[in-house]
Scaffold this motif. Structure first.
Motif, PDB file in Angstrom:
ATOM      1  N   THR A   1      55.801 -48.716 -38.950  1.00  0.00           N
ATOM      2  CA  THR A   1      56.101 -47.501 -39.389  1.00  0.00           C
ATOM      3  C   THR A   1      54.783 -46.690 -39.402  1.00  0.00           C
ATOM      4  O   THR A   1      53.760 -47.431 -39.737  1.00  0.00           O
ATOM      5  CB  THR A   1      56.467 -47.995 -41.185  1.00  0.00           C
ATOM      6  OG1 THR A   1      57.854 -48.592 -41.062  1.00  0.00           O
ATOM      7  CG2 THR A   1      56.740 -46.363 -41.466  1.00  0.00           C
TER       8      THR A   1
ATOM      9  N   GLU B   1      59.284 -44.416 -36.789  1.00  0.00           N
ATOM     10  CA  GLU B   1      59.548 -46.132 -36.953  1.00  0.00           C
ATOM     11  C   GLU B   1      59.822 -46.552 -35.434  1.00  0.00           C
ATOM     12  O   GLU B   1      60.558 -45.459 -34.721  1.00  0.00           O
ATOM     13  CB  GLU B   1      61.098 -46.015 -37.495  1.00  0.00           C
ATOM     14  CG  GLU B   1      60.792 -45.923 -38.980  1.00  0.00           C
ATOM     15  CD  GLU B   1      62.032 -46.375 -39.792  1.00  0.00           C
ATOM     16  OE1 GLU B   1      63.128 -46.652 -39.182  1.00  0.00           O
ATOM     17  OE2 GLU B   1      62.125 -46.169 -40.902  1.00  0.00           O
TER      18      GLU B   1
ATOM     19  N   TYR C   1      56.201 -38.940 -39.536  1.00  0.00           N
ATOM     20  CA  TYR C   1      56.727 -40.169 -39.982  1.00  0.00           C
ATOM     21  C   TYR C   1      57.436 -40.889 -38.841  1.00  0.00           C
ATOM     22  O   TYR C   1      58.317 -40.073 -38.059  1.00  0.00           O
ATOM     23  CB  TYR C   1      57.563 -40.175 -41.111  1.00  0.00           C
ATOM     24  CG  TYR C   1      58.313 -41.424 -41.406  1.00  0.00           C
ATOM     25  CD1 TYR C   1      57.682 -42.558 -41.994  1.00  0.00           C
ATOM     26  CD2 TYR C   1      59.704 -41.571 -41.034  1.00  0.00           C
ATOM     27  CE1 TYR C   1      58.568 -43.655 -42.579  1.00  0.00           C
ATOM     28  CE2 TYR C   1      60.318 -42.729 -41.275  1.00  0.00           C
ATOM     29  CZ  TYR C   1      59.718 -43.637 -42.094  1.00  0.00           C
ATOM     30  OH  TYR C   1      60.436 -45.011 -42.357  1.00  0.00           O
TER      31      TYR C   1
END
Length: 83
Positions: free
Chosen positions: A5, A44, A42
């Motif tokens: 992450t 992932e 952000y």
């Protein structure tokens, strides 16, 4: 399999016009208590397990995912949850 992450933000002192626009909009909606807004990214990443996973993710951030001149980043690596 691991899950990385990654959080990327503009460095302090770098102008954030998108954040200022959101702050202005929040004020116009009556949320005067908001003193500053900073926009970030952000991500992932699903990555193969290996002894150098954290070093590889750091390398990805340095080379492509973040612009180290104007952005800071941090990341975590954990076991991916299989569904």
């Amino acid at each position: 399999m691991k899950k990385a992450t990654v959080y990327i933000t503009l460095k302090l002192g770098v102008l954030d016009p998108q954040g200022k626009a959101i702050q202005t909009s929040l004020h116009s909606l009556g949320y005067k208590e908001v003193n500053d807004v900073r926009i970030g990214k952000y991500m992932e990443l699903q990555v193969a397990d290996g002894p150098d996973v954290e070093e590889r993710v750091k390398e990805m951030c340095d080379r492509l995912l973040a612009n180290p001149v104007i952005e800071d980043y941090r990341f975590t690596v954990e076991e991916a949850v299989q569904s």
